[in-house]
Design an enzyme around this catalytic site. Structure first.
Site, short mmCIF file in Angstrom:
data_model
loop_
_atom_site.label_atom_id
_atom_site.label_comp_id
_atom_site.label_asym_id
_atom_site.label_seq_id
_atom_site.Cartn_x
_atom_site.Cartn_y
_atom_site.Cartn_z
N SER A 45 -9.39 2.04 2.85
CA SER A 45 -8.66 2.73 1.92
C SER A 45 -7.63 1.98 1.16
CB SER A 45 -8.01 3.88 2.82
OG SER A 45 -7.19 3.19 3.69
N SER A 75 -9.84 -0.09 7.14
CA SER A 75 -9.30 -0.09 5.46
C SER A 75 -8.62 -1.26 5.21
CB SER A 75 -8.31 1.08 5.48
OG SER A 75 -8.96 2.31 5.67
N LYS A 111 0.70 -1.34 -0.10
CA LYS A 111 -0.04 0.06 0.02
C LYS A 111 0.89 1.27 0.07
CE LYS A 111 -3.87 2.11 2.53
NZ LYS A 111 -4.82 1.88 3.79
#
Lengths: 473, 98, 489
Positions: free
Chosen positions: C150, C174, C75
């Site tokens: 996210s 997330s 990420k």
């Protein structure tokens, strides 16, 4: 004089004498090349996290103990948020809710004039970056960013500039002796902010804060000037505003920096990156046990050893000498002699050569040798001067130096008697004066003996022999 | 209760956050920030709670770091990421000195 | 085209050991798949040159662990040395970190190969990945739908089989929520399990890095690789080494599971609630005790989360000022300009809203009214969970209230992002471990996820339950949006 009473409270920031910064492992050093003592944390790089410096916590704890504080055994840190280029994270990590020490005091003045200035709290925080300013731009050096600080906050207990200065001198001495900080105001390792208000009643007046005063003397001036300024305003019927001012060295006055914003603008909240810091009983006890000897204890120790008040005062003003003399506290020596020696000839030598005692060869053992030689009359207060420099600069012992310098100490009784007889013969009037009960005559005759022997005579021996010879006349 | 913040309120929070906003944004935020603030206001409905604060989920006390220098970086490593430098210093518009 | 990346980790490992394939084959296949699925927009930055170099270097190395040579996606809020890390923000669009996050070092120590940096919501603020400065990723089960957020890009990379493994971060769901929307396994470990050093902070007391994988076993393997005390992170916790796969073959009979009534209330879509009830029945057949319980404060979690997350974020993001790195407004007249305009232009809408509200919540007396009080109630939530875990091994419920919805829906509703995560947020408040596993599909064939919440540091037990369910359900979880088998209603 004015009917207004002054009320003064003081906040002192002190940089701690650690190897590394408070929350990063970059070196804590003054005067290095710009931006050379930095880690990624000191530039607030995304993803970096704080760690807590054991050395800094220990020194802060020591300071808190030296200021007679109650210790918070479980601490958290807090974030104080504001935007400024010298504050890389956009917040300063400090202790707002759980300061390391609370409810302490510093005692100022002596005996019946002594007074306790209460310490509200002492907390740990971090310094900001250093900035220099030109017309259009400012330039930042992050070497200082994150250096460990303690902030020491008093209650508004001082009522005059004199008290404020006494407090600061005492505080500075305490922190120096606790070996917590250099306390160099000129280098910024100790900084004072002063809160001043005046009032005719018990109710305190509106206070103003004066920031960044660069010397203790200026703190006194600033307080008096600010009190006068406030008084003039009040006399004109003008209300004092809560504001921050700065002391201007050149004009010797305080200048408005900013009016306090209403309410708390710093958005304090607990620092989530640092869980609970617990100070164990053992850690606190060890820190107490390892506390260097503080000024009041030193004074007591010196008094016990008959060091004169004036010498005690001088020793306390010279920590290296005081530390040195402390090496001898367990020895059976004449501290009057030692303190005179250190504060006299040795200090003169150190001052002249800009050296520290540690730069010389006056180890404890060599110092003891010197003291013994003095006691035994091998050397005298006079001719010690002739060998002292060499004694400090080389590793030669007393006997060797005496020989090298051609100094012979007259311990030879027969030789002394011969000299004394000679002097008695040549000073009949003094002899007569002696017999008429004038003590001064002895002093004069002793002087003559020392002169004749170029100071090499052991005064005690000479005195004894002189008295004996005089009785025979 | 209105369903919008005032312009002044929006400008105040924008100032706290040091974020510039233009007129169109002010209008948008008058509504959006109000919605968020109404939501967080629901905390006022909670009246029965303990006073212990949970600052972090970590219950363990921390270990302190030895006071030994390490991880120091050279300025040359970070220079490329810095918008404005002058020699080894970081340059900013003049800091209005109080 | 080769299909080695569809094999299980153990199968790949065998082939690597036998020299049947090389790490380079895996890396090339991964980049091929990314190229073929470009429209999914899973990655912000690819690490192609370096990944190929790394793979070649591994050719001669001994295959020393199961994750050796496996491509992994990271990420883009986890910093990677010399590899651009943007947080999906204009603020960091050109930011090249000069150090590796601690998890990245661990990934490298196990010889996994970093393929690239995945798309996400800007600074991890959002629940759809649509706040990304680099445009939203698409859900591989239906291109019109959100991937969730996210960690949307990481979810897409794993779900569409671009990489078998990915790292995400979870502040308020997330990892778990996008895992649910894309039909993969996502674990938010206990707060403190994984070092946050090098994770660009959103809300420090909530953020936690975790593994996102195709199946439960891979997930446990990846968690094995990334946990551990880190001297750089005071919030990382010292625990004895353990193998998170160790209970996986063990019987779940006798386990006690709680389902909070709030998790199956009218806030959740009916077909999802039904799926949870189905799972409950399955578990009962396995000899598991399942009780429906009341767990106080769950309905307050979103409010608390907003206060704590936005408050902390407003402080964590203060460092982005255009002075030391990142976007800097270059026509500034003065210092105020530098702050105000760098932040105005560098941050997107969602981020600005949260920073503003967060600043407000901490200002003056508000700090007491909102923030301090939120921390007090947060402590009560923990106590309430503790009571539940005194009686039950685990808590389950749905991960999300709906399946993945359409891109662009409800974009202007500032509350939407929070409400999407209503079921997963309580876990972050308490710092507990939580995971998503796929348990079925909706009528429109979008994945439905089950949320498993464990007691502190009991991830191994969660994997035990999850792997048993996985084994019973035997779902086919490879999306195939290309072949038009999936229709939007």
């Amino acid at each position: 004089m004015s009917d207004y009473k002054k009320t003064v409270g003081i906040e002192v920031h002190c940089e701690l004498k650690t190897n590394t910064k408070m929350f990063s492992s970059a070196a804590n050093a003054y005067g290095d090349e710009a931006n050379s003592n930095i880690t990624l944390l000191d530039l607030a790089y995304p993803g970096t996290l704080p760690t807590v410096n054991y050395g800094a916590v220990m020194l802060a704890l020591r300071a808190a103990l030296a200021l007679n504080c109650e210790i918070n055994e479980d601490m958290f840190f807090d974030r104080k948020n504001y935007f400024y280029p010298d504050l890389p994270k956009g917040y300063q990590i400090t202790q707002a809710r759980t300061p390391i020490g609370i409810n302490g005091y510093v005692e100022i003045g002596e005996d019946e004039n002594s007074k306790k200035i209460r310490i509200h709290d002492i907390h740990i925080e971090e310094d900001t970056a250093k900035s220099v300013h030109q017309t259009d731009h400012s330039y930042l050096d992050f070497n200082r960013a994150g250096v460990p600080l303690i902030e020491i906050v008093t209650e508004p207990d001082m009522t005059s500039s004199d008290e404020a200065m006494l407090y600061l001198e005492k505080l500075r001495q305490l922190l120096l002796y606790a070996d917590v900080s250099d306390c160099k105001m000129e280098e910024g390792s100790m900084r004072c902010d002063v809160n001043v208000s005046i009032s005719k009643t018990e109710q305190l007046g509106t206070r103003t804060e004066i920031k960044n005063i660069s010397s203790i003397r200026n703190v006194g001036i600033a307080i008096d000037k600010e009190a006068t300024r406030q008084e003039e305003l009040l006399n004109q019927g003008i209300v004092i505003q809560e504001e921050t001012r700065r002391f201007d060295d050149v004009s010797g006055t305080t200048i408005l920096m900013r009016v306090k914003e209403i309410g708390n603008d710093y958005r304090y909240f607990p620092e989530p990156d640092i869980p609970k810091l617990h100070l164990s009983k053992e850690f606190i006890r060890d820190t107490k046990d390892n506390m260097p000897m503080l000024p009041d204890d030193r004074i007591e120790a010196y008094k016990k050893r008959n060091i004169s008040d004036i010498n005690i005062k001088k020793l306390l003003q010279n920590k290296p000498l005081s530390d040195y003399i402390n090496l001898f506290l367990d020895e059976d020596i004449d501290f009057v002699v030692l303190s005179n020696l250190l504060l006299g000839d040795i200090s003169a030598y150190l001052n002249r050569t800009m050296k520290d005692l540690t730069d010389t060869n006056l180890s404890k053992t060599r110092c003891l040798e010197l003291l013994t030689s003095l006691k035994e009359g091998k050397i005298t207060n006079k001719n010690i001067k002739d060998i002292l420099i060499d004694y400090l600069e080389t590793t030669k012992d007393v006997d060797t130096l005496l020989k090298e310098k051609g100094i012979e100490n007259i311990n030879d009784t027969e030789l002394l008697i011969k000299i004394i007889k000679n002097i008695i013969e040549n000073n009949p009037e003094s002899v007569e004066a002696y017999h008429n009960g004038h003590d001064r005559a002895i002093k004069y005759l002793m002087g003559q003996i020392m002169k004749e022997t170029k100071g090499a005579a052991n005064p005690a021996v000479a005195n004894k022999l002189l008295q004996e010879e005089l009785k025979k006349v | 209760m209105t369903d919008k913040l005032s312009r002044e309120e929006v400008l105040h929070v924008a100032h706290l956050a040091r974020i510039n906003i233009n007129d169109a944004e002010i209008e948008k935020y008058r509504v959006q920030l109000k919605e968020l603030l109404d939501e967080v206001d629901k905390i006022k409905d909670v009246t029965n709670y303990d006073k212990d604060m949970m600052i972090t989920p970590v219950k363990e006390e921390i270990k302190m770091r030895p006071d030994v220098e390490k991880d120091t970086i050279s300025f040359s490593l970070v220079r490329d990421n810095i918008p404005h430098t002058s020699g080894n210093l970081i340059e900013v518009p003049v800091m209005i000195h109080e | 085209m080769s299909k080695y990346l569809d094999l299980s980790i153990t199968e790949i490992n065998e082939k690597l050991k036998n020299k049947e394939i090389s790490p380079l084959d895996l890396v090339m296949e991964s980049f091929d798949r990314i190229e073929q699925n470009k429209e999914l927009n899973a990655f912000i930055t690819l690490n192609k040159e370096q990944a190929i170099k790394d793979a070649k270097e591994l050719e001669m190395a001994e295959v020393d662990n199961l994750l050796f040579g496996i491509p992994i996606a990271i990420k883009d809020n986890i910093v990677t040395k010399d590899l651009r890390t943007t947080c999906a923000s204009k603020m960091l669009a050109n930011f090249v970190p000069i150090y590796n996050a601690s998890v990245v070092e661990k990934i490298k120590n196990k010889h996994m190969i970093i393929i690239g940096k995945t798309n996400m919501d800007e600074f991890a603020m959002g629940s759809t990945s649509q706040t990304s400065y680099f445009k939203a990723p698409h859900n591989p089960w239906n291109l019109k739908r959100i991937a969730g957020g996210s960690s949307g890009g990481s979810a897409v990379a794993v779900s569409s089989r671009m990489t078998p493994l990915a790292l995400g971060s979870d502040t308020g769901g997330s990892i778990r929520q996008p895992a649910s929307y894309t039909g993969i396994v996502g674990m938010k470990p206990t707060y403190g399990r994984v070092s946050r050093y090098g994770l660009i902070a959103f809300a420090s007391s909530l953020d936690q890095i975790g593994p996102m994988t195709r199946n439960v076993y891979d997930n446990a393997l990846l968690l094995n690789a990334i946990v551990g005390k880190d001297e750089h992170d005071l919030t990382s916790v010292d625990k004895e080494d353990e193998d998170f796969t160790r209970f996986m073959k063990q019987d779940i009979k006798g386990m006690k599971i709680a389902i909070p009534n709030y998790f199956v209330s009218e806030i959740v879509d009916k077909e999802i609630v039904e799926k949870v009830h189905d799972v409950a029945s399955l578990l009962e057949k396995e000899g598991v005790q399942v009780d429906y319980v009341d767990l106080p404060y769950l309905d307050k979690s979103v409010t608390l989360y907003q206060i704590i997350a936005m408050g902390e974020a407003s402080s964590n993001l203060a460092r982005f000022d255009g002075i030391r790195y990142g976007y800097s407004y270059d026509k500034c007249q003065n210092l105020d300009d530098l702050y105000l305009k760098s932040r105005q232009e560098g941050f997107g809408d969602e981020v600005k809203r949260r920073i503003m509200v967060g600043s407000y919540l901490l200002s003056g007396e508000n700090a007491k009214t909102y923030y301090d009080k939120a921390l007090m109630i947060r402590d009560d939530i923990c106590k309430s969970f503790a009571k539940c875990f005194a009686k039950y091994d685990m808590i389950i419920g749905p991960t999300t209230t709906t399946v993945a919805y359409n891109l662009g829906e409800d974009m202007d509703n500032p509350l939407k992002a929070f409400l999407d995560d209503v079921l997963v947020i309580p876990v972050n408040m308490a710092g507990l471990p939580g995971m998503n596993i796929p348990v079925g599909f909706s009528r429109d064939h979008m994945p439905i996820g089950l949320h498993i919440i464990g007691n502190y540091f009991e991830e191994a037990k969660m994997y035990q339950l999850a792997s048993r369910l996985e084994e019973i359900l035997k779902l086919s979880l490879q999306p195939n949006y290309r072949e038009g088998g999936i229709k939007d209603e």
